[in-house]
Design an enzyme around this catalytic site. Structure first.
Site, PDB file in Angstrom:
ATOM      1  CD1 TRP B 252      -0.985  -2.035   2.849  1.00  0.00           C
ATOM      2  CD2 TRP B 252      -0.207   0.062   3.662  1.00  0.00           C
ATOM      3  NE1 TRP B 252      -0.552  -2.008   4.217  1.00  0.00           N
ATOM      4  CE2 TRP B 252      -0.142  -0.737   4.635  1.00  0.00           C
ATOM      5  CE3 TRP B 252      -0.168   1.597   3.764  1.00  0.00           C
ATOM      6  CZ2 TRP B 252       0.150  -0.378   5.993  1.00  0.00           C
ATOM      7  CZ3 TRP B 252       0.342   1.839   5.398  1.00  0.00           C
ATOM      8  CH2 TRP B 252       0.506   0.879   6.131  1.00  0.00           C
ATOM      9  CG  ASN B 270       0.463  -7.377   9.171  1.00  0.00           C
ATOM     10  OD1 ASN B 270      -0.075  -6.725   8.274  1.00  0.00           O
ATOM     11  ND2 ASN B 270      -0.134  -7.758  10.424  1.00  0.00           N
ATOM     12  CG  ASP B 312      -0.876  -4.474  12.045  1.00  0.00           C
ATOM     13  OD1 ASP B 312      -0.660  -4.749  10.805  1.00  0.00           O
ATOM     14  OD2 ASP B 312      -1.310  -3.285  12.614  1.00  0.00           O
ATOM     15  CG  ASP B 314       1.167  -3.315   7.604  1.00  0.00           C
ATOM     16  OD1 ASP B 314       0.730  -4.158   6.802  1.00  0.00           O
ATOM     17  OD2 ASP B 314       0.653  -3.259   8.557  1.00  0.00           O
TER      18      ASP B 314
END
Lengths: 219, 602
Positions: B252, B270, B312, B314
């Site tokens: 993203w 993740n 989490d 990422d």
């Protein structure tokens, strides 16, 4: 290029296209008025590529919002899926049931859009405000399952506080106060689908949703 | 849309009008774009100093402009020149992208605005009609891409849209995934060699991540590469059972690009669901840097920052391309300030392979017990690895040492600037995960747990203001930290811009301020208070000899969520008031020197 706004207001461009465009079939040959009458979910299905198949036939009760006289069937996967929701399935402080309304005339389950899904819970009616009480049956209330913040599926039920919770951003809605926002980023209360019991004691939908389902319109 | 497109794609815009009675076509403004200068590969690779042609200004991901009209010496005169209300709530994160005096800005709700970059005149706006049922977990967009005479937008309903740069009219659209199945896009596209490369979000909805390239001219798909390998593909052995099908690893943030070797570098999120025991194995290519061949999409190299993520963390920020000195040699490198709290330096090989050089914590990190000196693979303290029904605390917290806001690199100072958050930890545990439903959260951690997970690090005295948000400067030549600016009682969610004027710009704090730092010393040399918190990527450009600094203010998304969590840890009298939302584009330039004017008048 002509101003697009003018083209819409005149309406003529749309009508001409309905007659001649190769895609008119994709809209079932309906004119704009018919399309609008179908409701926004169905229009989205036609024009925006929604996954719903509202245009398989007309009318499309599967995607139409629930109305008076509908009943509810269990939407949760498992042994009870598809069974009619009855009052004895719900206990105060017990588990929540997610449900689809069923059109009384055509017996169509209105599962064509998740904007029709409701969460049925039972709480202590003596803690309900008058308006909520009038839309409930023996403490059983049905709420839209779509968060009014960003349209996430509301899946959390906190029976000890009689609150519904959205897992995406943490909005909290009061069951006893007509879906009022108790916390989180939502600004608009969660709509209720009013319930009643009919002469046979069957749980039915008493009226349309108390407000537009989902978030406020985009700016 | 696909069904309709097959039947008669060219009628679609008109059909939408007929069906909806609303416009998805652009609204023309009073002015039009004249003499638009097409964007080429050459220009993207070597942008003119006066332009900001993509997310980070250049393919290397630097967030740097050589413009040097504004400096520490004159910045006292930095003044708003014009502003523009976007009419949108939620997190405004996109940089104002500027090509020869025309500015393109994307906002939440997938709106694009074209403005005269000098005057603020509106040239056109585009508003995408998003599906009513669309779930917006992250209602934001991180910028448009430019190529040829078009503007490209990756949408929340998982489509790529090409607009005419001159009129805002939609030229084509290509939907690359099913939004109702939880796929969406928030990133700016990476564009090179006629390909528009985008990746999907949806790691919280049980998706399988991928990166797709579509043809810039036609929208036709050129290639699609999953970030979670399927059966028979290398890396598939790092998954067990069917976990790969919902393995996450979303993309993203825009990738960076090395034109010489034709390799694009992306970062991945993740694995999904969040708890590591739901997907045993290393889970390639989650939490990794990925090197892709731009022509074919083939994975040429990777480096997994940490395996089987439990936090989490990422690692979506693409590593930046920079040369570092090691042992008297210049090494083409990749640098990444990880959400896992480590600053990574990797080697960029010509064939696309990625080697490990070093990793070290830049914030308090208590999970890694060491790194393999050859591979950089971390070992974990098992008491800091949460799981299903296993609630444990770990530092940094789940928003990490640095979330998505990009770091910046200034070749003049040789420093890397990191918008960091320190002294925070999370305490988290999972609940047994049940069946996945399309478009519904598939995380295995309750939202209550997530929103109440933040803790201060042991030893932090919350009775006094707590250092949380930071801007850190690291000298990449020496590998040492040069300076740190700290913010008290506020996280820092401000993307950074650095300039040839030896300045660093960024907002990101709960006091709504936008600041400039002296790039060498870290001293705050200018600050101003905007309408809302700043999580927008700042950019800079020049028109008619005047240097402008531009940024969107408009608080929301994770900055808001995390600040909400921090607030609960602070005594009531130190909690910031709830930030008002609403987007505004701000444009600054050097104004007249008021002091001199006053002196002259007397």
């Amino acid at each position: 290029m002509p101003d697009p706004a003018n083209r819409i207001e005149s309406g003529s461009a749309a009508e001409t296209l309905s007659d001649t465009s190769p895609v008119s079939a994709a809209c079932g040959g309906m004119d704009r008025r018919q399309l609008l009458a179908l409701g926004s979910a169905a229009v989205a299905a036609c024009c925006l590529g929604s996954s719903t198949e509202a245009f398989a036939g007309l009318p499309a009760p599967a995607a139409e919002r629930p109305k008076k006289g509908d009943w509810l069937v269990v939407a949760d996967a498992g042994d009870h899926e598809g069974k009619v929701v009855t009052l004895d399935m719900l206990t105060a402080g017990g588990a929540m049931i997610s449900a689809w309304p069923v059109d009384a005339e055509t017996k169509t389950t209105r599962s064509g859009t998740r904007f029709n899904k409701v969460l049925v819970v039972r709480a202590e009616p003596d803690k309900f405000d008058e308006s909520t009480l009038a839309k409930s049956v023996e403490g059983v209330v049905a709420f839209s399952a779509v968060c009014t913040h960003q349209a996430c599926a509301v899946t959390g039920w906190i029976p000890e506080d009689a609150m519904l919770a959205c897992p995406c951003h943490g909005s909290l809605f009061s069951v006893g106060e007509g879906g009022k926002v108790l916390g989180g980023p939502a600004r608009k209360r969660l709509p209720i689908l009013p319930l009643a019991v009919d002469a046979d004691g069957m749980l039915t939908v008493a009226d349309a949703f108390t407000a537009k389902v989902g978030p406020a319109a985009q700016t | 849309m696909s069904r309709l497109r097959k039947r008669g794609g060219r009628w679609l815009p008109v059909l939408a009008l007929a069906c909806l009675g609303v416009t998805v076509a652009p609204h023309a403004g009073s002015a039009q774009v004249k003499d638009y200068k097409p964007v080429t590969d050459e220009r993207l690779a070597n942008p003119e100093p006066e332009n900001w042609l993509q997310y980070r200004g250049n393919y290397k991901g630097w967030g740097y402009s050589p413009l040097d009209q504004i400096t520490s010496a004159n910045i006292g005169r930095l003044t708003p020149m014009w502003s523009y209300s976007t009419g949108k709530l939620e997190g405004h994160q996109a940089p104002p992208i500027v090509n020869n005096g025309v500015m393109f800005v994307s906002t939440p709700g997938n709106q694009v605005v074209a403005l005269d970059a000098k005057t603020g005149d509106q040239l056109w706006t585009y508003k995408r009609e998003l599906p009513e049922e669309l779930v917006q977990l992250h209602p934001t967009n991180r910028g448009v891409g430019l190529y040829g005479d078009k503007v490209y937008l990756a949408t929340l309903d998982a489509c790529v849209v090409a607009l005419s740069a001159k009129t805002g009219e939609q030229v084509w659209e290509k939907c690359i995934a099913d939004w109702s199945d939880g796929y969406y896009m928030t990133l700016s596209p990476l564009i090179a060699k006629g390909k528009v490369m985008v990746g999907v979000s949806g790691g919280e909805f049980g998706i399988r991540g991928f990166i797709t390239a579509v043809d810039a001219e036609t929208g036709q798909e050129a290639w699609k590469t999953y970030t979670v390998p399927g059966p028979g593909e290398p890396g598939f052995e790092t998954w067990k059972g069917d976990a790969w099908k919902t393995g996450g690893a979303p993309v993203w943030i825009q990738g960076n690009y090395d034109p010489k070797n034709n390799v694009a570098y992306f970062g991945t999120g993740n694995g999904g669901p969040w708890m590591p025991d739901t997907r045993p194995g290393d889970n390639l290519y989650a939490t990794s840097a990925l090197a892709l061949d731009v022509d074919t999409g083939a994975i040429k190299g990777h480096h997994q920052y940490h395996w089987n993520d439990a936090w989490d963390w990422d690692e979506v920020s693409a590593p930046i391309l920079v040369d570092v000195e090691r042992g008297g040699k210049t090494i083409p490198a990749l640098v990444h300030a990880g959400r896992n709290g480590y600053l990574w330096t990797l080697e960029r090989h010509e064939d696309g392979k990625i080697g490990f050089i070093e990793g070290k914590p830049y914030v308090n990190q208590n999970v890694f017990t060491g790194l393999d000196p050859k591979t950089g693979r971390p070992s974990y303290d098992p008491t800091k690895v949460p799981g299903t029904n296993k609630k444990l605390a770990f530092c940094p917290g789940l928003w990490g040492g640095k979330d998505w806001p990009p770091e910046a690199y200034n070749p003049k100072t040789g420093m890397l600037y990191i918008p960091a958050n320190d002294n925070l930890c999370s305490e988290l545990g999972g609940v047994p995960i049940t069946g996945r439903a399309p478009g519904e959260m598939y995380v295995g951690v309750t939202i209550d747990e997530i929103l109440s997970s933040l803790r201060f690090r042991d030893g932090v005295d919350a009775s006094k203001p707590v250092d949380i948000g930071e801007v850190q400067a690291w000298d990449l030549k020496t590998g040492k930290k040069a300076w740190t600016h700290t913010f008290q009682d506020s996280a820092n969610w401000g993307p950074l811009l650095t300039t040839g004027g030896d300045l660093v710009f960024g907002g990101g704090t709960s006091d709504r301020k936008f600041r400039a730092f002296d790039a060498k010393s870290g001293k705050v040399v200018w600050e101003t208070r905007l309408n809302s918190g700043v999580t927008g990527v700042p950019s800079t450009y020049m028109v008619d000899g005047v240097q402008y600094i531009a940024v969107q203010a408009g608080w929301g998304v994770d900055a808001e969520r995390m600040m909400g969590g921090i607030s609960t840890l602070l005594p009531e009298n130190r909690r910031p008031p709830k930030m008002t939302q609403g987007g505004v584009i701000w444009v600054f330039a050097l104004g007249k020197d008021q002091t001199k004017q006053q002196a002259a008048a007397q």
